[in-house]
Design a protein around this motif. Structure first.
Motif, PDB file in Angstrom:
ATOM      1  N   ARG A  15       0.661  -1.254  -0.096  1.00 49.74           N
ATOM      2  CA  ARG A  15      -0.019  -0.111   0.246  1.00 49.74           C
ATOM      3  C   ARG A  15       1.033   1.308   0.140  1.00 49.74           C
ATOM      4  O   ARG A  15       0.524   1.801  -0.233  1.00 49.74           O
ATOM      5  N   LYS A  16       2.257   1.406   0.323  1.00 48.23           N
ATOM      6  CA  LYS A  16       2.806   2.472   0.808  1.00 48.23           C
ATOM      7  C   LYS A  16       3.510   2.177  -0.360  1.00 48.23           C
ATOM      8  O   LYS A  16       3.674   4.199  -0.929  1.00 48.23           O
ATOM      9  N   ALA A  17       3.546   2.055  -1.281  1.00 45.75           N
ATOM     10  CA  ALA A  17       4.417   1.713  -2.412  1.00 45.75           C
ATOM     11  C   ALA A  17       3.445   2.985  -3.467  1.00 45.75           C
ATOM     12  O   ALA A  17       3.373   3.066  -4.548  1.00 45.75           O
ATOM     13  N   VAL A  18       2.207   2.692  -3.035  1.00 43.69           N
ATOM     14  CA  VAL A  18       1.359   3.152  -4.531  1.00 43.69           C
ATOM     15  C   VAL A  18       0.375   4.364  -3.527  1.00 43.69           C
ATOM     16  O   VAL A  18       0.710   5.234  -4.129  1.00 43.69           O
ATOM     17  N   CYS A  19      -0.006   4.093  -2.228  1.00 42.15           N
ATOM     18  CA  CYS A  19      -0.743   5.886  -1.863  1.00 42.15           C
ATOM     19  C   CYS A  19      -1.438   5.611  -0.410  1.00 42.15           C
ATOM     20  O   CYS A  19      -0.792   4.316   0.356  1.00 42.15           O
ATOM     21  N   THR A  20      -1.784   6.639   0.337  1.00 42.99           N
ATOM     22  CA  THR A  20      -2.038   6.894   1.517  1.00 42.99           C
ATOM     23  C   THR A  20      -3.319   5.765   1.475  1.00 42.99           C
ATOM     24  O   THR A  20      -4.370   5.250   1.278  1.00 42.99           O
ATOM     25  N   GLN A  21      -3.190   5.160   3.492  1.00 40.32           N
ATOM     26  CA  GLN A  21      -4.463   4.389   3.910  1.00 40.32           C
ATOM     27  C   GLN A  21      -5.772   5.499   2.987  1.00 40.32           C
ATOM     28  O   GLN A  21      -6.966   4.608   2.685  1.00 40.32           O
ATOM     29  N   ASN A  22      -6.191   7.193   3.729  1.00 40.93           N
ATOM     30  CA  ASN A  22      -6.977   7.145   2.729  1.00 40.93           C
ATOM     31  C   ASN A  22      -7.702   7.141   1.708  1.00 40.93           C
ATOM     32  O   ASN A  22      -8.860   6.837   0.961  1.00 40.93           O
ATOM     33  N   VAL A  26     -10.949   4.582   0.130  1.00 40.33           N
ATOM     34  CA  VAL A  26     -11.553   5.304  -1.240  1.00 40.33           C
ATOM     35  C   VAL A  26     -11.536   3.890  -2.207  1.00 40.33           C
ATOM     36  O   VAL A  26     -13.183   4.035  -3.245  1.00 40.33           O
ATOM     37  N   GLN A  27     -10.488   4.144  -2.591  1.00 41.04           N
ATOM     38  CA  GLN A  27     -10.342   3.070  -4.101  1.00 41.04           C
ATOM     39  C   GLN A  27     -11.450   1.271  -3.758  1.00 41.04           C
ATOM     40  O   GLN A  27     -12.027   1.240  -4.321  1.00 41.04           O
ATOM     41  N   GLN A  32     -10.724   3.805   6.601  1.00 44.54           N
ATOM     42  CA  GLN A  32      -9.824   4.553   6.649  1.00 44.54           C
ATOM     43  C   GLN A  32      -8.945   3.751   8.150  1.00 44.54           C
ATOM     44  O   GLN A  32      -7.915   2.922   7.605  1.00 44.54           O
ATOM     45  N   GLN A  33      -9.745   4.416   8.911  1.00 44.79           N
ATOM     46  CA  GLN A  33      -9.534   3.085  10.323  1.00 44.79           C
ATOM     47  C   GLN A  33      -9.711   1.211  10.159  1.00 44.79           C
ATOM     48  O   GLN A  33      -8.455   0.818  11.047  1.00 44.79           O
ATOM     49  N   GLU A  34     -10.246   1.207   9.515  1.00 44.41           N
ATOM     50  CA  GLU A  34     -10.232  -0.508   8.994  1.00 44.41           C
ATOM     51  C   GLU A  34      -9.399  -0.928   8.210  1.00 44.41           C
ATOM     52  O   GLU A  34      -8.773  -1.819   8.300  1.00 44.41           O
ATOM     53  N   ILE A  35      -8.731   0.099   7.018  1.00 45.32           N
ATOM     54  CA  ILE A  35      -7.595  -0.287   6.380  1.00 45.32           C
ATOM     55  C   ILE A  35      -6.338  -0.112   7.971  1.00 45.32           C
ATOM     56  O   ILE A  35      -5.472  -1.030   7.839  1.00 45.32           O
ATOM     57  N   SER A  36      -6.547   0.426   8.721  1.00 47.83           N
ATOM     58  CA  SER A  36      -6.002   0.241  10.024  1.00 47.83           C
ATOM     59  C   SER A  36      -5.296  -0.527  10.611  1.00 47.83           C
ATOM     60  O   SER A  36      -4.159  -0.816  10.837  1.00 47.83           O
ATOM     61  N   ARG A  37      -6.716  -0.993  11.136  1.00 45.27           N
ATOM     62  CA  ARG A  37      -6.958  -2.172  11.809  1.00 45.27           C
ATOM     63  C   ARG A  37      -6.400  -3.502  11.467  1.00 45.27           C
ATOM     64  O   ARG A  37      -5.711  -4.343  11.866  1.00 45.27           O
ATOM     65  N   TYR A  38      -7.303  -3.457   9.919  1.00 48.57           N
ATOM     66  CA  TYR A  38      -6.392  -4.755   8.985  1.00 48.57           C
ATOM     67  C   TYR A  38      -3.922  -4.447   9.133  1.00 48.57           C
ATOM     68  O   TYR A  38      -3.646  -5.634   8.795  1.00 48.57           O
ATOM     69  N   ILE A  50      -7.856  -8.233   0.575  1.00 47.93           N
ATOM     70  CA  ILE A  50      -6.549  -8.929  -0.099  1.00 47.93           C
ATOM     71  C   ILE A  50      -6.531  -8.767  -1.222  1.00 47.93           C
ATOM     72  O   ILE A  50      -5.435  -8.313  -2.260  1.00 47.93           O
ATOM     73  N   LEU A  51      -7.121  -8.890  -1.523  1.00 46.85           N
ATOM     74  CA  LEU A  51      -7.364  -9.165  -3.550  1.00 46.85           C
ATOM     75  C   LEU A  51      -7.642  -7.806  -4.260  1.00 46.85           C
ATOM     76  O   LEU A  51      -7.267  -7.541  -5.534  1.00 46.85           O
ATOM     77  N   GLY A  52      -8.330  -6.431  -3.301  1.00 54.33           N
ATOM     78  CA  GLY A  52      -8.290  -5.510  -3.715  1.00 54.33           C
ATOM     79  C   GLY A  52      -7.274  -5.030  -3.281  1.00 54.33           C
ATOM     80  O   GLY A  52      -6.672  -3.944  -4.434  1.00 54.33           O
ATOM     81  N   VAL A  53      -6.368  -4.823  -2.463  1.00 47.81           N
ATOM     82  CA  VAL A  53      -4.608  -4.386  -2.257  1.00 47.81           C
ATOM     83  C   VAL A  53      -4.182  -4.875  -3.202  1.00 47.81           C
ATOM     84  O   VAL A  53      -3.501  -4.411  -3.759  1.00 47.81           O
ATOM     85  N   ALA A  54      -4.063  -6.172  -3.359  1.00 48.41           N
ATOM     86  CA  ALA A  54      -2.781  -6.889  -4.888  1.00 48.41           C
ATOM     87  C   ALA A  54      -3.257  -6.081  -6.067  1.00 48.41           C
ATOM     88  O   ALA A  54      -2.641  -5.255  -6.357  1.00 48.41           O
ATOM     89  N   GLU A  55      -4.807  -6.092  -6.321  1.00 48.93           N
ATOM     90  CA  GLU A  55      -5.414  -5.375  -7.432  1.00 48.93           C
ATOM     91  C   GLU A  55      -4.806  -3.614  -7.316  1.00 48.93           C
ATOM     92  O   GLU A  55      -4.342  -3.273  -8.846  1.00 48.93           O
ATOM     93  N   VAL A  56      -5.251  -3.082  -6.813  1.00 47.52           N
ATOM     94  CA  VAL A  56      -4.714  -1.312  -6.676  1.00 47.52           C
ATOM     95  C   VAL A  56      -3.671  -1.064  -6.465  1.00 47.52           C
ATOM     96  O   VAL A  56      -3.045  -0.672  -6.913  1.00 47.52           O
TER      97      VAL A  56
END
Length: 112
Positions: A15-22, A26-27, A32-38, A50-56
């Motif tokens: 994630r850090k290589a591509v974008c912020t948690q916020n 959105v994508q 953002q809190q959910e992402i932080s907890r993961y 996991i599939l969404g993060v891999a794609e984005v």
């Protein structure tokens, strides 16, 4: 019991290589809190996340899960970040970076 800590480290690195948690929130349509907890490992990340993060982030699910067989799963998050930035540079700037790295390496070795 299997240690899943690597999963969260890989989620963060990708994630850090591509974008912020916020931006990721959105994508993917999550908070953002959910992402932080993961990413902190407080909650197990569901497969659709996991599939969404891999794609984005344009990484494999294998990488995120820590089962990738290629060299990239052996990189530190700092090395991974450098490669991600390097891959986005123009050919001319890549040559400049390589030349500077070689110079720094030579200087480092001459000081020993």
């Amino acid at each position: 019991m299997h240690n899943y800590l690597h999963l969260y480290l890989n989620l963060v690195a990708a994630r850090k290589a591509v974008c912020t948690q916020n931006e990721l929130a959105v994508q993917l349509g999550v908070s953002q809190q959910e992402i932080s907890r993961y990413e902190r490992g407080e909650v197990k990340a569901p497969i659709n996340y996991i599939l969404g993060v891999a794609e984005v982030c344009d990484v494999s699910v294998d990488y995120i899960l820590g089962v990738s067989r290629d060299y990239s799963d052996k990189l530190t998050s700092e090395e991974f970040e450098l490669l991600e930035i390097f891959s986005k540079l123009s050919s001319e700037n890549k040559i400049k970076i390589i030349e500077r790295c070689e110079t720094l390496f030579e200087m480092q070795n001459s000081q020993k």
